[in-house]
Design a protein around this motif. Structure first.
Motif, PDB file in Angstrom:
ATOM      1  N   THR A  53       4.913  -1.736  11.069  1.00 16.72           N
ATOM      2  CA  THR A  53       5.506  -0.478  12.180  1.00 16.72           C
ATOM      3  C   THR A  53       5.701  -1.880  13.601  1.00 16.72           C
ATOM      4  OG1 THR A  53       3.636   0.223  13.358  1.00 16.72           O
ATOM      5  CG2 THR A  53       4.982   0.940  11.200  1.00 16.72           C
ATOM      6  N   GLU A  54       4.558  -2.464  13.782  1.00 20.51           N
ATOM      7  CA  GLU A  54       5.043  -3.486  14.956  1.00 20.51           C
ATOM      8  C   GLU A  54       5.508  -4.342  14.821  1.00 20.51           C
ATOM      9  OE1 GLU A  54       2.618  -3.941  19.068  1.00 20.51           O
ATOM     10  OE2 GLU A  54       2.862  -2.520  17.960  1.00 20.51           O
ATOM     11  N   ALA A  55       5.126  -4.484  13.860  1.00 18.51           N
ATOM     12  CA  ALA A  55       6.794  -6.472  13.641  1.00 18.51           C
ATOM     13  C   ALA A  55       8.536  -5.408  13.062  1.00 18.51           C
ATOM     14  CB  ALA A  55       6.890  -6.680  12.590  1.00 18.51           C
ATOM     15  N   GLU A  56       8.006  -4.326  13.248  1.00 20.16           N
ATOM     16  CA  GLU A  56      10.151  -3.916  13.201  1.00 20.16           C
ATOM     17  C   GLU A  56       9.958  -3.224  14.851  1.00 20.16           C
ATOM     18  OE1 GLU A  56      12.176  -0.396  10.389  1.00 20.16           O
ATOM     19  OE2 GLU A  56      10.045  -0.444  11.196  1.00 20.16           O
ATOM     20  N   GLY A  57       9.030  -2.054  16.044  1.00 19.67           N
ATOM     21  CA  GLY A  57       9.475  -1.784  16.989  1.00 19.67           C
ATOM     22  C   GLY A  57       9.197  -0.409  16.784  1.00 19.67           C
ATOM     23  N   SER A  58       8.477  -0.113  15.703  1.00 23.72           N
ATOM     24  CA  SER A  58       9.201   1.620  15.269  1.00 23.72           C
ATOM     25  C   SER A  58       7.422   2.498  15.169  1.00 23.72           C
ATOM     26  CB  SER A  58       9.273   1.322  13.951  1.00 23.72           C
ATOM     27  OG  SER A  58       8.192   0.959  12.810  1.00 23.72           O
ATOM     28  N   VAL A  59       7.961   3.547  15.680  1.00 27.84           N
ATOM     29  CA  VAL A  59       6.578   4.385  15.884  1.00 27.84           C
ATOM     30  C   VAL A  59       5.192   4.832  14.565  1.00 27.84           C
ATOM     31  CG1 VAL A  59       5.387   6.240  16.953  1.00 27.84           C
ATOM     32  CG2 VAL A  59       7.798   5.469  17.378  1.00 27.84           C
TER      33      VAL A  59
ATOM     34  N   ASN B  18      11.521   5.777   7.548  1.00 26.72           N
ATOM     35  CA  ASN B  18      11.993   5.428   5.979  1.00 26.72           C
ATOM     36  C   ASN B  18      10.809   5.172   5.564  1.00 26.72           C
ATOM     37  OD1 ASN B  18      14.318   3.480   7.008  1.00 26.72           O
ATOM     38  ND2 ASN B  18      12.696   1.359   8.141  1.00 26.72           N
ATOM     39  N   SER B  19      10.942   4.707   3.788  1.00 30.12           N
ATOM     40  CA  SER B  19       9.798   5.205   3.425  1.00 30.12           C
ATOM     41  C   SER B  19       9.633   4.576   2.095  1.00 30.12           C
ATOM     42  CB  SER B  19       9.389   6.856   2.965  1.00 30.12           C
ATOM     43  OG  SER B  19      11.038   6.749   2.237  1.00 30.12           O
ATOM     44  N   ILE B  20       8.058   4.483   1.078  1.00 34.24           N
ATOM     45  CA  ILE B  20       8.146   3.696   0.185  1.00 34.24           C
ATOM     46  C   ILE B  20       7.573   4.557  -0.960  1.00 34.24           C
ATOM     47  CG2 ILE B  20       5.542   3.397   0.912  1.00 34.24           C
ATOM     48  CD1 ILE B  20       5.761   0.592   0.157  1.00 34.24           C
ATOM     49  N   HIS B  21       8.009   4.082  -1.764  1.00 31.05           N
ATOM     50  CA  HIS B  21       7.768   4.996  -3.059  1.00 31.05           C
ATOM     51  C   HIS B  21       7.760   4.492  -4.520  1.00 31.05           C
ATOM     52  CE1 HIS B  21      10.286   8.178  -0.904  1.00 31.05           C
ATOM     53  NE2 HIS B  21      11.294   6.592  -0.308  1.00 31.05           N
ATOM     54  N   ILE B  22       6.592   5.010  -5.463  1.00 26.99           N
ATOM     55  CA  ILE B  22       7.082   5.205  -6.672  1.00 26.99           C
ATOM     56  C   ILE B  22       8.152   5.058  -7.193  1.00 26.99           C
ATOM     57  CG2 ILE B  22       5.056   4.381  -8.975  1.00 26.99           C
ATOM     58  CD1 ILE B  22       3.414   5.040  -6.443  1.00 26.99           C
ATOM     59  N   PRO B  23       8.783   4.513  -8.230  1.00 29.68           N
ATOM     60  CA  PRO B  23       9.979   4.635  -9.277  1.00 29.68           C
ATOM     61  C   PRO B  23       9.477   5.883  -9.974  1.00 29.68           C
ATOM     62  CG  PRO B  23      10.233   2.534  -8.406  1.00 29.68           C
ATOM     63  CD  PRO B  23       9.253   2.884  -7.926  1.00 29.68           C
ATOM     64  N   LYS B  24      10.090   6.788 -10.740  1.00 28.60           N
ATOM     65  CA  LYS B  24       9.588   7.665 -11.865  1.00 28.60           C
ATOM     66  C   LYS B  24       8.943   6.774 -12.957  1.00 28.60           C
ATOM     67  CE  LYS B  24       8.167  11.605 -13.229  1.00 28.60           C
ATOM     68  NZ  LYS B  24       7.329  12.308 -13.354  1.00 28.60           N
ATOM     69  N   ASN B  25      10.675   5.554 -12.950  1.00 27.60           N
ATOM     70  CA  ASN B  25       9.941   5.100 -14.371  1.00 27.60           C
ATOM     71  C   ASN B  25       9.674   3.556 -14.143  1.00 27.60           C
ATOM     72  OD1 ASN B  25      11.840   6.713 -15.615  1.00 27.60           O
ATOM     73  ND2 ASN B  25      13.816   5.469 -14.608  1.00 27.60           N
ATOM     74  N   ALA B  26       8.963   3.266 -13.077  1.00 22.33           N
ATOM     75  CA  ALA B  26       7.680   2.113 -12.748  1.00 22.33           C
ATOM     76  C   ALA B  26       6.884   2.528 -14.057  1.00 22.33           C
ATOM     77  CB  ALA B  26       7.075   2.719 -11.729  1.00 22.33           C
TER      78      ALA B  26
ATOM     79  N   LEU C 131       7.203   5.563   6.676  1.00 22.25           N
ATOM     80  CA  LEU C 131       7.217   4.216   7.114  1.00 22.25           C
ATOM     81  C   LEU C 131       6.983   4.319   8.838  1.00 22.25           C
ATOM     82  CD1 LEU C 131       8.354   2.236   4.689  1.00 22.25           C
ATOM     83  CD2 LEU C 131       5.923   2.376   4.912  1.00 22.25           C
ATOM     84  N   GLY C 132       7.699   3.743   9.846  1.00 17.89           N
ATOM     85  CA  GLY C 132       7.420   3.857  10.947  1.00 17.89           C
ATOM     86  C   GLY C 132       8.604   4.714  11.429  1.00 17.89           C
ATOM     87  N   GLY C 133       8.830   5.278  12.251  1.00 15.82           N
ATOM     88  CA  GLY C 133      10.159   5.937  13.106  1.00 15.82           C
ATOM     89  C   GLY C 133      10.938   5.293  13.960  1.00 15.82           C
TER      90      GLY C 133
END
Length: 422
Positions: free
Chosen positions: A343-349, A312-320, A148-150
């Motif tokens: 990312t704009e809402a957070e102010g991240s790159v 930050n990051s977004i993931h799919i759990p193995k047990n999904a 996600l955003g840096g």
């Protein structure tokens, strides 16, 4: 679409129900997240920023219309989520969750709790638009999440206050001490700090160590290769203790989370704060153009500039239960326009190089600053082992409150390091 905000008190009391093949995460005081069916998609997030929650809600609503699936979003309090994820990834996993990249992600990958989504990277050609950022979500050449955003960390201040008082952002530690005296004379807190959630104190440690010992040493400490009792860390804690004893930080900071500490800066009760651009959520919209950014002051002359740049990051759990539907959602969420809004809402790159240009001056500033940096760490609790991080966070908070306990704290951290990094 069903969106539930999970409060701190209830979210910590996660109860695992069921046996055999059936399990679900129940959260005391609220209905449990929907059990994934063929057309249901469950998401657990930890977004404290209401603008980011709005973007996720909009994207989920669009996906519902596109796919015919029902999307259930459970938004947990940030600190409670750090605890709950250890349980729900094992049993009662959602289809998608938000987490951290780097070592925090790697710990769950090594335990087999995050799904390999290299196929999604290939399908959507993400490596072509992410470039080096792909490394943040990679282990052994495979990808286990989407970045996600840096967030570039540094010293934030109000430009109008500095103009009014003829102050200049401190370039050195001596400058910071002088600014602190001027701030106290003006009835302000020099550096706003809220360590109730522990992690803000660790960010200050990161900056001090990077400025005194450099990136290689810092990453060696994060990897368990440098003892916490090593002589190289003495000047870090010496300088930090000088700042503490000079009353540079918020009194009773252990009683405050970062949000009220950020509000103190917004309300002109504090001069500066060490944070990332999400500090803007503590400011009224009409005051956000007054937020200024400066690099953390130099301590050792000539030391290259190394910074915390956390992803930050977004993931799919193995047990999904619905991995293919989850991949389709991520592909929709990760479209340039949707990701840029998030990312704009957070102010991240934004991590994608094909996202629309940012309208946020803080993002533009961070992007410009990024070009001048010699190297980056992520953040203390992202860079080291999770169990080591938890002890370190507690230790740094304790040091800021009781610096006279330094020896006992560092001895305790060293014992933890020896136990974890055998």
């Amino acid at each position: 679409m069903d969106i539930r905000l999970v409060g701190k008190a209830s979210s910590r009391r996660a109860v695992l129900k069921g046996a055999g093949a059936f399990s679900a995460l129940a959260i005391t005081g609220l209905a449990a997240p929907a059990v994934a069916q063929s057309k249901d998609l469950s998401i657990i997030s930890d977004l404290g920023n209401p603008e980011q929650r709005d973007v996720l809600q909009r994207v989920a609503a669009e996906f519902e219309k596109k796919s015919g699936a029902k999307v259930v979003i459970n938004n947990m309090e940030h600190e409670a989520h750090k605890t709950a994820i250890r349980s729900y990834l094992v049993v009662g996993a959602p289809d998608i969750c938000i987490w951290f990249s780097g070592n925090r992600m790697r710990a769950f990958v090594q335990r087999g709790l995050f799904d390999d989504i290299s196929d999604l990277f290939e399908r959507e050609n993400y490596k072509d638009v992410l470039g080096v950022t792909t490394a943040a979500v990679s282990v052994g050449g495979k990808q286990y999440g989407l970045p996600l955003g840096g967030l570039l960390w540094g010293m934030y201040y109000r430009k109008d206050v500095f103009t009014e008082k003829n102050w200049t952002p401190p370039a050195t530690l001596s400058d910071l001490m002088m600014l602190g005296e001027n701030a106290k004379s003006a009835g302000m807190i020099p550096v706003s700090m809220g360590t109730k959630g522990l992690w803000p104190a660790a960010g200050w440690f990161d900056h001090m160590n990077l400025r005194i010992n450099g990136l290689e040493h810092h990453l060696g400490l994060m990897d368990g290769k440098v003892p916490y009792t090593d002589a190289s860390l003495k000047p870090v804690f010496d300088k930090w203790e000088e700042l503490i004893k000079a009353n540079m930080f918020t009194p009773d900071h252990t009683s405050y989370a970062w949000e009220p500490a950020g509000a103190a800066l917004a309300q002109k009760k504090a001069a500066m704060m060490d944070l990332a651009a999400f500090i803007k959520s503590a400011f009224p919209a009409e005051d956000r153009d007054q937020i200024g950014y400066a690099a953390f002051p130099e301590i050792v002359p000539g030391m290259k500039r190394y910074e915390d740049y956390s992803v930050n990051s977004i993931h799919i759990p193995k047990n999904a239960k619905n991995k293919e539907l989850a991949r389709d959602f991520l592909a929709h969420f990760y479209q340039p326009e949707n990701l840029a809004a998030y990312t704009e809402a957070e102010g991240s790159v934004p991590p994608r190089n094909d996202c629309p240009p940012s309208k946020d001056p803080l993002v533009s500033s961070a992007y410009a600053q990024f070009k001048t940096i010699a190297g980056t760490a992520q953040y203390y609790d992202r860079d080291t082992d999770p169990d080591m991080a938890q002890e370190g966070l507690k230790g740094f908070q304790e040091f800021m409150a009781k610096p006279e306990r330094r020896s006992e704290i560092l001895d305790r951290l060293e014992k933890t390091r020896q136990r974890i990094f055998k």
